[in-house]
Design an enzyme around this catalytic site. Structure first.
Site, PDB file in Angstrom:
ATOM      1  N   ALA A   1      -9.915 -84.631  26.728  1.00 20.55           N
ATOM      2  CA  ALA A   1      -8.300 -84.916  26.817  1.00 20.55           C
ATOM      3  C   ALA A   1      -7.919 -84.670  28.327  1.00 20.55           C
ATOM      4  O   ALA A   1      -8.577 -84.214  28.976  1.00 20.55           O
ATOM      5  CB  ALA A   1      -7.882 -84.113  25.824  1.00 20.55           C
TER       6      ALA A   1
ATOM      7  N   GLY B   1     -12.350 -84.108  23.460  1.00 22.55           N
ATOM      8  CA  GLY B   1     -11.758 -85.388  22.731  1.00 22.55           C
ATOM      9  C   GLY B   1     -12.575 -86.601  23.058  1.00 22.55           C
ATOM     10  O   GLY B   1     -12.582 -87.567  21.845  1.00 22.55           O
TER      11      GLY B   1
ATOM     12  N   GLU C   1     -15.129 -86.338  20.252  1.00 23.04           N
ATOM     13  CA  GLU C   1     -14.552 -86.468  18.998  1.00 23.04           C
ATOM     14  C   GLU C   1     -14.467 -87.783  18.566  1.00 23.04           C
ATOM     15  O   GLU C   1     -14.490 -88.163  17.383  1.00 23.04           O
ATOM     16  CB  GLU C   1     -13.299 -85.525  19.038  1.00 23.04           C
ATOM     17  CG  GLU C   1     -13.580 -84.292  19.009  1.00 23.04           C
ATOM     18  CD  GLU C   1     -12.616 -83.220  19.080  1.00 23.04           C
ATOM     19  OE1 GLU C   1     -11.668 -83.324  20.220  1.00 23.04           O
ATOM     20  OE2 GLU C   1     -11.968 -82.367  18.380  1.00 23.04           O
TER      21      GLU C   1
ATOM     22  N   GLU D   1     -13.882 -76.930  24.384  1.00 27.08           N
ATOM     23  CA  GLU D   1     -12.481 -76.454  24.132  1.00 27.08           C
ATOM     24  C   GLU D   1     -12.374 -74.726  23.888  1.00 27.08           C
ATOM     25  O   GLU D   1     -11.599 -74.196  24.736  1.00 27.08           O
ATOM     26  CB  GLU D   1     -11.836 -76.796  22.765  1.00 27.08           C
ATOM     27  CG  GLU D   1     -11.570 -78.438  22.671  1.00 27.08           C
ATOM     28  CD  GLU D   1     -12.701 -79.347  22.620  1.00 27.08           C
ATOM     29  OE1 GLU D   1     -13.877 -78.911  22.463  1.00 27.08           O
ATOM     30  OE2 GLU D   1     -12.297 -80.700  22.692  1.00 27.08           O
TER      31      GLU D   1
ATOM     32  N   MET E   1     -28.305 -58.732  51.972  1.00 31.84           N
ATOM     33  CA  MET E   1     -27.662 -59.920  52.019  1.00 31.84           C
ATOM     34  C   MET E   1     -28.470 -61.271  52.682  1.00 31.84           C
ATOM     35  O   MET E   1     -28.550 -62.061  51.974  1.00 31.84           O
ATOM     36  CB  MET E   1     -26.246 -59.716  52.683  1.00 31.84           C
ATOM     37  CG  MET E   1     -25.348 -58.699  52.416  1.00 31.84           C
ATOM     38  SD  MET E   1     -24.861 -59.268  50.477  1.00 31.84           S
ATOM     39  CE  MET E   1     -23.732 -60.735  50.682  1.00 31.84           C
TER      40      MET E   1
ATOM     41  N   GLU F   1     -23.704 -54.037  59.733  1.00 28.67           N
ATOM     42  CA  GLU F   1     -22.239 -53.983  60.095  1.00 28.67           C
ATOM     43  C   GLU F   1     -22.209 -53.203  61.255  1.00 28.67           C
ATOM     44  O   GLU F   1     -21.452 -51.997  60.947  1.00 28.67           O
ATOM     45  CB  GLU F   1     -21.661 -53.625  58.801  1.00 28.67           C
ATOM     46  CG  GLU F   1     -20.040 -53.834  58.840  1.00 28.67           C
ATOM     47  CD  GLU F   1     -19.632 -55.321  58.607  1.00 28.67           C
ATOM     48  OE1 GLU F   1     -20.349 -56.106  58.798  1.00 28.67           O
ATOM     49  OE2 GLU F   1     -18.506 -55.555  58.753  1.00 28.67           O
TER      50      GLU F   1
ATOM     51  N   SER G   1     -18.037 -57.999  56.719  1.00 32.39           N
ATOM     52  CA  SER G   1     -17.343 -57.798  55.646  1.00 32.39           C
ATOM     53  C   SER G   1     -16.046 -57.522  56.522  1.00 32.39           C
ATOM     54  O   SER G   1     -14.750 -57.434  55.853  1.00 32.39           O
ATOM     55  CB  SER G   1     -17.706 -56.657  54.794  1.00 32.39           C
ATOM     56  OG  SER G   1     -18.777 -56.804  54.316  1.00 32.39           O
TER      57      SER G   1
ATOM     58  N   ASN H   1     -22.070 -59.586  47.153  1.00 29.95           N
ATOM     59  CA  ASN H   1     -23.156 -59.114  46.438  1.00 29.95           C
ATOM     60  C   ASN H   1     -23.194 -58.972  44.861  1.00 29.95           C
ATOM     61  O   ASN H   1     -22.098 -58.514  44.543  1.00 29.95           O
ATOM     62  CB  ASN H   1     -23.086 -57.787  47.334  1.00 29.95           C
ATOM     63  CG  ASN H   1     -24.592 -57.157  47.012  1.00 29.95           C
ATOM     64  OD1 ASN H   1     -25.571 -57.769  46.761  1.00 29.95           O
ATOM     65  ND2 ASN H   1     -24.796 -55.680  47.019  1.00 29.95           N
TER      66      ASN H   1
ATOM     67  N   ASN I   1     -11.228 -58.466  50.292  1.00 29.92           N
ATOM     68  CA  ASN I   1     -11.213 -57.050  50.563  1.00 29.92           C
ATOM     69  C   ASN I   1      -9.744 -56.640  50.978  1.00 29.92           C
ATOM     70  O   ASN I   1      -9.696 -55.463  50.826  1.00 29.92           O
ATOM     71  CB  ASN I   1     -12.124 -56.668  51.700  1.00 29.92           C
ATOM     72  CG  ASN I   1     -13.441 -56.597  51.169  1.00 29.92           C
ATOM     73  OD1 ASN I   1     -13.882 -56.254  49.833  1.00 29.92           O
ATOM     74  ND2 ASN I   1     -14.648 -56.823  51.752  1.00 29.92           N
TER      75      ASN I   1
ATOM     76  N   TYR J   1     -13.815 -65.311  41.482  1.00 29.31           N
ATOM     77  CA  TYR J   1     -15.048 -65.574  41.817  1.00 29.31           C
ATOM     78  C   TYR J   1     -15.733 -64.556  42.892  1.00 29.31           C
ATOM     79  O   TYR J   1     -16.940 -64.504  42.996  1.00 29.31           O
ATOM     80  CB  TYR J   1     -15.082 -67.154  42.729  1.00 29.31           C
ATOM     81  CG  TYR J   1     -15.103 -68.177  41.585  1.00 29.31           C
ATOM     82  CD1 TYR J   1     -15.352 -68.124  40.239  1.00 29.31           C
ATOM     83  CD2 TYR J   1     -14.455 -69.463  42.036  1.00 29.31           C
ATOM     84  CE1 TYR J   1     -15.355 -69.265  39.676  1.00 29.31           C
ATOM     85  CE2 TYR J   1     -14.247 -70.360  41.161  1.00 29.31           C
ATOM     86  CZ  TYR J   1     -14.764 -70.190  39.805  1.00 29.31           C
ATOM     87  OH  TYR J   1     -14.673 -71.278  39.037  1.00 29.31           O
TER      88      TYR J   1
HETATM   89  P1  NAD Z   1     -28.772 -54.331  55.340  1.00 33.38           P
HETATM   90  O1  NAD Z   1     -28.867 -53.265  55.900  1.00 33.38           O
HETATM   91  O2  NAD Z   1     -29.664 -54.477  54.084  1.00 33.38           O
HETATM   92  O3  NAD Z   1     -29.673 -55.502  56.319  1.00 33.38           O
HETATM   93  C1  NAD Z   1     -29.624 -55.685  57.458  1.00 33.38           C
HETATM   94  C2  NAD Z   1     -30.639 -56.206  58.038  1.00 33.38           C
HETATM   95  O4  NAD Z   1     -30.247 -56.561  59.612  1.00 33.38           O
HETATM   96  C3  NAD Z   1     -31.877 -55.299  58.345  1.00 33.38           C
HETATM   97  O5  NAD Z   1     -32.939 -55.981  57.976  1.00 33.38           O
HETATM   98  C4  NAD Z   1     -32.031 -55.253  60.052  1.00 33.38           C
HETATM   99  O6  NAD Z   1     -33.426 -54.953  60.352  1.00 33.38           O
HETATM  100  C5  NAD Z   1     -31.417 -56.437  60.305  1.00 33.38           C
HETATM  101  N1  NAD Z   1     -31.304 -56.245  61.758  1.00 33.38           N
HETATM  102  C6  NAD Z   1     -30.464 -55.414  62.457  1.00 33.38           C
HETATM  103  N2  NAD Z   1     -30.430 -55.825  63.733  1.00 33.38           N
HETATM  104  C7  NAD Z   1     -30.946 -56.936  63.804  1.00 33.38           C
HETATM  105  C8  NAD Z   1     -30.933 -57.863  64.798  1.00 33.38           C
HETATM  106  N3  NAD Z   1     -30.565 -57.650  66.040  1.00 33.38           N
HETATM  107  N4  NAD Z   1     -31.447 -59.175  64.402  1.00 33.38           N
HETATM  108  C9  NAD Z   1     -31.808 -59.365  63.285  1.00 33.38           C
HETATM  109  N5  NAD Z   1     -31.719 -58.683  62.449  1.00 33.38           N
HETATM  110  C10 NAD Z   1     -31.274 -57.285  62.455  1.00 33.38           C
HETATM  111  O7  NAD Z   1     -27.499 -54.956  55.326  1.00 33.38           O
HETATM  112  P2  NAD Z   1     -26.763 -55.974  54.232  1.00 33.38           P
HETATM  113  O8  NAD Z   1     -26.228 -55.208  53.026  1.00 33.38           O
HETATM  114  O9  NAD Z   1     -27.756 -56.818  53.995  1.00 33.38           O
HETATM  115  O10 NAD Z   1     -25.649 -56.538  55.226  1.00 33.38           O
HETATM  116  C11 NAD Z   1     -25.675 -57.253  55.991  1.00 33.38           C
HETATM  117  C12 NAD Z   1     -24.154 -58.033  56.533  1.00 33.38           C
HETATM  118  O11 NAD Z   1     -23.835 -58.267  55.391  1.00 33.38           O
HETATM  119  C13 NAD Z   1     -23.388 -56.906  56.788  1.00 33.38           C
HETATM  120  O12 NAD Z   1     -22.398 -57.400  58.223  1.00 33.38           O
HETATM  121  C14 NAD Z   1     -22.426 -56.396  55.589  1.00 33.38           C
HETATM  122  O13 NAD Z   1     -21.021 -56.103  56.101  1.00 33.38           O
HETATM  123  C15 NAD Z   1     -22.422 -57.921  55.296  1.00 33.38           C
HETATM  124  N6  NAD Z   1     -22.112 -57.718  53.697  1.00 33.38           N
HETATM  125  C16 NAD Z   1     -22.571 -56.885  52.918  1.00 33.38           C
HETATM  126  C17 NAD Z   1     -22.300 -56.907  51.398  1.00 33.38           C
HETATM  127  C18 NAD Z   1     -23.083 -55.865  50.683  1.00 33.38           C
HETATM  128  O14 NAD Z   1     -22.614 -55.768  49.363  1.00 33.38           O
HETATM  129  N7  NAD Z   1     -24.252 -55.453  50.985  1.00 33.38           N
HETATM  130  C19 NAD Z   1     -21.393 -58.015  50.980  1.00 33.38           C
HETATM  131  C20 NAD Z   1     -20.769 -58.680  51.755  1.00 33.38           C
HETATM  132  C21 NAD Z   1     -21.079 -58.793  53.241  1.00 33.38           C
END
Ligand code: NAD
Length: 716
Positions: free
Chosen positions: A68, A116, A119, A139, A325, A403, A430, A454, A501, A661
């Protein structure tokens, strides 16, 4: 014989009439009001013409009929129970008339036949399907039940077990499964579908198939004795009810309708179905879930239109940083067929990333969703490396290193040297400003945010963040990559916290204030989970990581000091200082043990409770559930309104879907803004007013005051 805008009737040589569904100016067939009215006219002709031997029903499009027209549901639902029943009755009359024609009918199901549309197929005497067809009754996923005879004809045709399974799950079924379940009568290759359907019809015309017996089966009561019927219905209600949960009542309502109608004739059973449908349509859940469906379509449309603007199909990607990540991104890209390089600075990092991808793939193999050889192919698409060798053929790079602002700037500047002038660079940061990171680049126009959630394979959202200098080309390529990865991209503007965030941390701030005032955080979790969140705020904070939360909170406080600056120590901070980081080190607001499946299992922690007691300043343990909800949801909602007002996100639909999401906001509430529409703007305004003394987080922005004055809802 008849030529409408959706339906035509053509007489074939053999005395057979072909009814073709082909909705003008649309890519798919759907049963909208126009189609329903044309079907009625076509039936007048079929009934009044004396020399017709049989009816063949076909589609003029790649799909049969997708269902539908869901965009017409809003008006239909608003017509009240009687209006809904009348709305259903019009097309039920059509399908009954089709089923009662004085000659046999066969439908050729060439593609999607859902809701539909399916159906309609059930109302025909025989169904011949292409091997490519997909059929089902989705549905209940929209908070309603089938309304054009699905709960009546499917159990009578294919048995109760199949009907319960198909209707309660709302799943799409392959042609092969439909044949096994006796829902279709034959499956053939697409090229011979029409011929096969015609041959079947001829056999019915020649009396080789007893089509009247078929009709008898569909129009009579279900053939079950009382005990069988009791057992089957009661067991399935209990099972389905437990699976769906109390916030999703439609699957059980569909079973109840089938139960009530089991010993009734077709026409009485259809009346029972219509009444049950109308009851579901009057809940706030049905419009909310329909809203989610329509919002999702809007998202898909926007994503497709960005993808069309992309100057390149993504053939090779790269991810920098092979952590949690990076590994997840590599897995997702490779398993969707886009090869990529995964670069880290340390061998150990690469091992973590590969282990992450391996773990995810092994799970798929164990669940028989993938063969070991396919797993090998996916792993072969991930090229682990410690240098930028060969990066000049990469279409897009996702930076996912630690980060740390300075490290990220350095890494982005480095990779810019290694890639082509048109390669798009993105960051999965992030919290760090995209415009600020872009300052480290020579080609800032080629750069934007690509923020995954994540765990990457599970969370559908990707925020594509536009910095001050980001070009449309960079956005288009990034959206195209997110699409290729099977994700749901939403384009947002750069600001602290981006979209998700930015609204999640005010919710956490509401939580912290409530805990400071003396509310037990375990009770808060329970109340918010009952309200519909998959996990309460304390539990969610443990999953996010309390170190990450403390860091992100600081960024938000700097960005929005008027409402995010605190003058007290929060429970989050206290636990973090006590080295309770959440799931990642097994202790946060709760303690975590590993369960039999290797998953973290949450248990209450006396140590954490005591730790949190240290920051409590009041004794507000007598607050009602309603006020707990308001104290957390108002800050989230007001911040989301601000994002909309500032153009961080373009539409209420995208704002709502980002939270569904990205952080699992309960779909049955339709989204935060839909929730406000549902409870009423004035009710929300009162809710906010009640807590305004708690600070600016509880003050809706100016745009809301305007909406309130004009009673202008977020959705039309
Ligand atoms: P993590 O610490 O698990 O991994 C980071 C990796 O980066 C490590 O393997 C490290 O060896 C590598 N690294 C460091 N310097 C580097 C360089 N110069 N060149 C290449 N690799 C290098 O961290 P993560 O949790 O995977 O997070 C990674 C990014 O994703 C961050 O910016 C974080 O804010 C963002 N993020 C994390 C999440 C989460 O929930 N973990 C969610 C969304 C975004």
């Amino acid at each position: 014989m008849f030529q409408g805008k959706a339906i035509s009737l053509t007489r074939l040589a053999s005395g057979i009439v072909e009814l073709i569904i082909d909705l003008k100016d649309e890519s798919v067939n759907k049963f909208n009001l126009l189609t329903v009215s044309e079907l009625s006219k076509a039936l007048d002709i079929l009934e009044q013409t004396s020399d017709i031997k049989g009816l063949l029903v076909t589609s003029g499009k790649d799909v049969f009929v997708v269902g539908a027209d869901i965009s017409e549901f809003g008006a239909a639902f608003a017509a009240g129970p009687e209006g809904v029943i009348n709305h259903l009755a019009t097309n039920n009359r059509n399908y009954n008339r089709l089923e009662d024609l004085p000659f046999p009918s066969v439908v050729a199901v060439n593609g999607y036949a859902l809701g539909g549309g399916f159906e309609l197929c059930l109302a025909c005497d025989y169904r011949v399907a292409s091997s490519k067809a997909k059929v089902g009754l989705p549905e209940t996923k929209l908070g309603i039940i089938p309304g054009w005879g699905g709960t009546v004809r499917l159990p009578r045709l294919a048995g109760l077990e199949t009907a319960v399974e198909w209707i309660a799950s709302g799943k799409e079924n392959s042609a092969a499964d439909a044949l096994t379940a006796r829902v279709v009568d034959g499956v053939v290759e697409p090229e011979v579908l029409r011929d096969a359907a015609l041959a079947t019809l001829q056999l019915a015309i020649d009396g080789k198939f007893d089509y009247k017996a078929r009709r008898q089966q569909k129009t009579s009561p279900l053939q079950l004795n009382f005990i069988e019927s009791m057992m089957a219905f009661e067991t399935s209600k209990a099972f389905v009810g437990a699976q769906a949960g109390r916030n999703y009542p439609a699957p059980v309502a569909a079973i109840k309708a089938m139960q009530k109608a089991a010993d009734k004739s077709r026409d009485e059973a259809l009346q029972i179905e219509a009444e049950a449908f109308a009851k579901m349509a009057q809940t706030p859940i049905a419009p909310a879930l329909v809203g989610i469906f329509l919002n999702d379509q809007l998202l898909a449309k926007k994503a497709k239109s960005w993808e069309k603007k992309s100057d390149k199909k993504i053939e090779r990607a790269a991810v920098l940083g092979a952590g949690i990540m990076g590994g997840g991104i590599a897995y997702q890209s490779a398993s969707r067929g886009v090869p990529l390089r995964m670069k880290d600075v340390a061998r150990k990092g690469l091992d973590v990333g590969l282990a992450e991808a391996n773990k995810l793939l092994t799970k798929r193999v164990e669940r028989k969703k993938m063969t070991p050889s396919e797993m090998g192919d996916v792993l072969n698409r991930i090229e682990p490396m410690l240098s930028y060798d060969g990066f000049d053929d990469t279409d897009i790079v996702v930076e996912a290193v630690v980060e740390n602002p300075e490290v990220k700037r350095k890494v982005l500047a480095e990779v810019e040297q290694a890639v082509n002038a048109d390669t798009v660079l993105t960051s999965n940061t992030s919290t760090i400003s995209i415009s600020w990171l872009a300052e480290a680049l020579q080609r800032p126009e080629n750069f934007c945010g690509m923020h995954f959630f994540n765990p990457v394979p599970v969370m559908p959202l990707v925020e594509v963040i536009r910095g001050e200098k980001t070009s449309d080309r960079a956005i288009a390529r990034t959206v195209a990559y997110a699409n290729a990865m099977g994700k749901k991209p939403i384009v947002v503007k750069d600001c602290p916290g981006f979209l998700v965030n930015r609204v999640l941390f005010p919710y956490f701030a509401g939580f912290s204030l409530l805990v400071r005032d003396g509310m037990d955080y375990q009770r808060i979790d329970k109340v918010m989970e009952t309200w519909g969140w998959p996990m309460g705020p304390a539990y969610l904070l443990d999953v996010v990581g309390l170190d990450t939360a403390v860091h992100a909170e600081k960024v938000m406080a700097k960005g929005f000091p008027d409402r995010m600056q605190r003058d007290y120590q929060s429970a989050i901070e206290a636990l973090y200082e006590a080295e309770r980081l959440g799931q990642k080190n097994g202790k946060g607001f709760y303690d975590y043990q590993t369960d039999k499946k290797g998953k973290p299992e949450k248990v209450a922690s006396d140590v954490a409770v005591k730790q949190v007691q240290g920051v409590v300043q009041g004794d507000a343990n007598d607050i009602s559930d309603e006020d707990i909800i308001a104290r957390l949801m108002v800050p989230m909602a007001t911040e989301l309104m601000r994002c909309l007002e500032e153009g961080i996100v373009e539409s209420p639909a995208e704002a709502d879907m980002a939270l569904v999401y990205g952080i699992g906001f309960p779909p049955f509430r339709g989204g935060v803004l839909r929730w406000i529409d549902t409870i009423g703007l004035a009710t929300f305004a009162d809710m906010a007013k009640k807590f305004e003394s708690l600070g600016a987080l509880y003050t809706p922005p100016a745009s809301f005051a305007d909406q309130l004055t004009n009673n202008k809802k977020f959705y039309g």
